[in-house]
Design a protein around this motif. Structure first.
Motif, PDB file in Angstrom:
ATOM      1  N   PHE A 378      37.868  49.593  43.673  1.00  0.00           N
ATOM      2  CA  PHE A 378      38.085  48.178  43.538  1.00  0.00           C
ATOM      3  C   PHE A 378      36.839  47.269  43.341  1.00  0.00           C
ATOM      4  CE2 PHE A 378      40.911  49.840  47.320  1.00  0.00           C
ATOM      5  CZ  PHE A 378      41.853  49.754  46.343  1.00  0.00           C
ATOM      6  N   ASP A 379      35.639  47.881  43.169  1.00  0.00           N
ATOM      7  CA  ASP A 379      34.654  47.062  42.526  1.00  0.00           C
ATOM      8  C   ASP A 379      34.972  46.742  41.171  1.00  0.00           C
ATOM      9  OD1 ASP A 379      33.098  46.913  44.957  1.00  0.00           O
ATOM     10  OD2 ASP A 379      31.805  48.410  44.193  1.00  0.00           O
ATOM     11  N   GLU A 380      34.090  45.799  40.532  1.00  0.00           N
ATOM     12  CA  GLU A 380      34.389  45.564  39.167  1.00  0.00           C
ATOM     13  C   GLU A 380      34.244  46.640  38.303  1.00  0.00           C
ATOM     14  OE1 GLU A 380      32.829  42.103  36.082  1.00  0.00           O
ATOM     15  OE2 GLU A 380      32.302  42.074  38.108  1.00  0.00           O
ATOM     16  N   GLY A 381      34.928  46.966  37.508  1.00  0.00           N
ATOM     17  CA  GLY A 381      34.714  47.922  36.534  1.00  0.00           C
ATOM     18  C   GLY A 381      35.277  49.522  37.201  1.00  0.00           C
ATOM     19  N   ALA A 382      35.736  49.495  38.568  1.00  0.00           N
ATOM     20  CA  ALA A 382      35.992  50.714  38.974  1.00  0.00           C
ATOM     21  C   ALA A 382      37.574  50.948  38.603  1.00  0.00           C
ATOM     22  CB  ALA A 382      36.265  50.641  40.517  1.00  0.00           C
ATOM     23  N   ILE A 383      38.058  52.080  39.260  1.00  0.00           N
ATOM     24  CA  ILE A 383      39.381  52.726  38.699  1.00  0.00           C
ATOM     25  C   ILE A 383      40.556  51.518  38.674  1.00  0.00           C
ATOM     26  CG2 ILE A 383      41.315  54.351  39.491  1.00  0.00           C
ATOM     27  CD1 ILE A 383      39.170  56.405  40.473  1.00  0.00           C
ATOM     28  N   PHE A 384      40.576  50.918  39.606  1.00  0.00           N
ATOM     29  CA  PHE A 384      41.769  49.849  39.522  1.00  0.00           C
ATOM     30  C   PHE A 384      41.582  48.778  38.145  1.00  0.00           C
ATOM     31  CE2 PHE A 384      44.092  45.871  40.252  1.00  0.00           C
ATOM     32  CZ  PHE A 384      45.387  46.288  40.271  1.00  0.00           C
ATOM     33  N   ASP A 385      40.467  48.410  37.764  1.00  0.00           N
ATOM     34  CA  ASP A 385      40.295  47.769  36.797  1.00  0.00           C
ATOM     35  C   ASP A 385      40.520  48.459  35.398  1.00  0.00           C
ATOM     36  OD1 ASP A 385      39.613  45.464  38.043  1.00  0.00           O
ATOM     37  OD2 ASP A 385      37.381  45.383  37.578  1.00  0.00           O
ATOM     38  N   LYS A 386      40.032  49.737  35.366  1.00  0.00           N
ATOM     39  CA  LYS A 386      40.440  50.795  34.324  1.00  0.00           C
ATOM     40  C   LYS A 386      41.933  50.882  34.246  1.00  0.00           C
ATOM     41  CE  LYS A 386      35.908  53.041  34.474  1.00  0.00           C
ATOM     42  NZ  LYS A 386      35.601  54.446  34.838  1.00  0.00           N
ATOM     43  N   ILE A 387      42.711  50.885  35.451  1.00  0.00           N
ATOM     44  CA  ILE A 387      44.121  51.182  35.374  1.00  0.00           C
ATOM     45  C   ILE A 387      44.862  49.884  34.707  1.00  0.00           C
ATOM     46  CG2 ILE A 387      46.525  51.032  36.752  1.00  0.00           C
ATOM     47  CD1 ILE A 387      44.793  53.244  38.443  1.00  0.00           C
ATOM     48  N   ARG A 388      44.416  48.553  35.175  1.00  0.00           N
ATOM     49  CA  ARG A 388      44.978  47.552  34.623  1.00  0.00           C
ATOM     50  C   ARG A 388      44.507  47.132  32.857  1.00  0.00           C
ATOM     51  NH1 ARG A 388      49.137  45.440  36.599  1.00  0.00           N
ATOM     52  NH2 ARG A 388      48.667  43.742  36.139  1.00  0.00           N
ATOM     53  N   ALA A 389      43.409  47.622  32.658  1.00  0.00           N
ATOM     54  CA  ALA A 389      42.924  47.818  31.300  1.00  0.00           C
ATOM     55  C   ALA A 389      43.682  48.346  30.358  1.00  0.00           C
ATOM     56  CB  ALA A 389      41.724  48.120  31.073  1.00  0.00           C
ATOM     57  N   LYS A 390      44.467  49.520  31.007  1.00  0.00           N
ATOM     58  CA  LYS A 390      45.392  50.585  30.197  1.00  0.00           C
ATOM     59  C   LYS A 390      46.801  49.863  30.146  1.00  0.00           C
ATOM     60  CE  LYS A 390      44.593  54.206  32.194  1.00  0.00           C
ATOM     61  NZ  LYS A 390      44.577  55.984  32.258  1.00  0.00           N
ATOM     62  N   LYS A 391      47.131  48.743  30.731  1.00  0.00           N
ATOM     63  CA  LYS A 391      48.453  48.208  31.021  1.00  0.00           C
ATOM     64  C   LYS A 391      48.965  48.025  29.573  1.00  0.00           C
ATOM     65  CE  LYS A 391      51.361  45.230  33.622  1.00  0.00           C
ATOM     66  NZ  LYS A 391      52.155  44.774  32.862  1.00  0.00           N
TER      67      LYS A 391
END
Length: 392
Positions: A378-391
């Motif tokens: 959940f930190d900036e640039g971590a897995i969740f951010d990467k998942i959202r970027a691929k949306k």
């Protein structure tokens, strides 16, 4: 607690001992000075009696100014109006409110009976993350009951709670717990039974944003663990969670916002939320259907004494007693009425038939603990951010 930390009880004892000797010394000095000055005044002035009176008054005022704080108030409570009154500042997250309206009066009654002391509670209920920031910003909580250990850890980092807080209460300081659930539309038209069904095309998912909602982080970890705790690897977990979040066109800020979208605005096919929230909604008359997946995370909600504030207010003893009271069967039954799964074994046996049995339950510690979870997901640039970027 490591050797570098002070035992609160020992610290309190030493403080009281020092205060006692200071008061005795000042008192003896005052008596000696009054006698000395009095003798001089009687010898050299016809105003001896009057002067002695004024000197005594002056020294009394000086003593009051120099006396250590709370020397005449054993509770040391800043909010106390007398020795028989004490105020405890209590902060919790929103969904616990109804339970505490039943629990707190019972504790007040018990404390009065055992200690002949009146207790007043200043209560505050809001989102767990918001409450954490409020305490850091100056809300002087003596006790906090929050949604995740991550929020308690933030208070540790800010210097409000001593490290090792999870060992200061039973059950690693977890006082309420729940599981994740999936609310479905009446008749289950999408045939939702497991987490895997949420990744299918055409399933519209409502869940809050993990970057702003504690409940949403539990939801994310349930999805992730449904893969990694059943034999899948992290690449498979990333692929699965990516598909689920591709099916979530909106990510409301809070769990409450998500619930309102699903039930009030009729958005989505499914809603991810706590099992206890589903039970409470049904209890309050909401027509609701839901499933509790057989692979699930234990949503553990911790409680802690806010060391910095109880030491300031002199409320440590009553704060610790209140936390202890929360683990009694009496209190645990009140939490259970709101849909929480009890942490007390006696109450667990009483209500086990009311909760579905779960095949695989894992904890945040099984995913590395909250510090590692925050950094990894959940930190900036971590897995969740990467998942959202691929949306897509």
């Amino acid at each position: 607690m490591n050797q570098g930390q002070h035992n609160p009880k020992s610290r309190k004892y030493l403080t009281e001992l020092v205060q006692t000797y200071i008061v005795k010394a000042l008192h003896a000095a005052r008596q000696w000075r009054v006698q000395l000055i009095g003798n001089w005044l009687y010898k050299y002035s016809s105003w001896g009696v009057a002067s002695l009176f004024f000197v005594g008054v002056s020294l009394s005022i000086m003593m009051a100014a120099c006396s250590p704080p709370n020397a005449n108030n054993p509770t040391g409570n800043a909010g106390a109006t007398s020795q028989s009154d004490v105020t405890l500042n209590f902060v919790s997250y929103s969904v616990t409110n109804a339970a505490y309206q039943q629990i707190i009066p019972k504790f007040i009654e018990q404390w009065k009976k055992e200690h002949n002391q009146n207790v007043t509670f200043n209560q505050s209920y809001d989102g767990s993350g918001s409450q954490t920031l409020a305490v850091i910003d100056g809300k002087e909580a003596d006790v906090v009951h929050l949604s995740l250990a991550l929020d308690i850890n933030k208070l540790v980092q800010a210097g409000f709670i001593q490290p090792g807080w999870e060992k200061e209460a039973p059950n690693d300081a977890i006082v309420t717990k729940s599981l994740d659930a999936i609310a479905i539309r009446e008749g289950n038209p999408k045939n939702i039974k497991t987490w895997a069904d949420l990744a299918r095309n055409g399933v519209n998912v409502v869940t809050p944003d993990p970057r702003t909602s504690g409940g949403a982080r539990w939801n994310f970890l349930s999805l992730w663990g449904s893969v990694t705790k059943t034999g899948g690897n992290e690449n498979q977990a990333i692929d699965f969670t990516s598909k689920v979040y591709n099916n979530a066109p909106l990510l409301p800020k809070t769990a409450r916002n998500a619930t309102e979208l699903f039930f009030n605005d009729n958005k989505g096919d499914v809603l991810l939320n706590y099992e206890n929230e589903m039970i409470l909604l049904a209890k309050n008359g909401k027509k609701i259907s839901y499933v509790v997946p057989d692979v699930n995370i234990s949503i553990d909600n911790p409680v802690a004494v806010v060391d910095k504030n109880v030491d300031k207010h002199g409320t440590r003893a009553i704060a610790e007693a209140f936390i202890k009271f929360l683990y009694t069967p009496e209190s645990q039954r009140e939490f259970t009425k709101l849909g929480f799964r009890p942490v007390d074994l006696t109450v667990t046996k009483e209500v086990e038939s009311k909760f579905p049995k779960i095949k695989t339950v894992f904890k945040a510690q099984d995913l590395g603990g909250w510090d590692e979870i925050q950094k990894k997901f959940f930190d900036e640039g971590a897995i969740f951010d990467k998942i959202r970027a691929k949306k897509s």
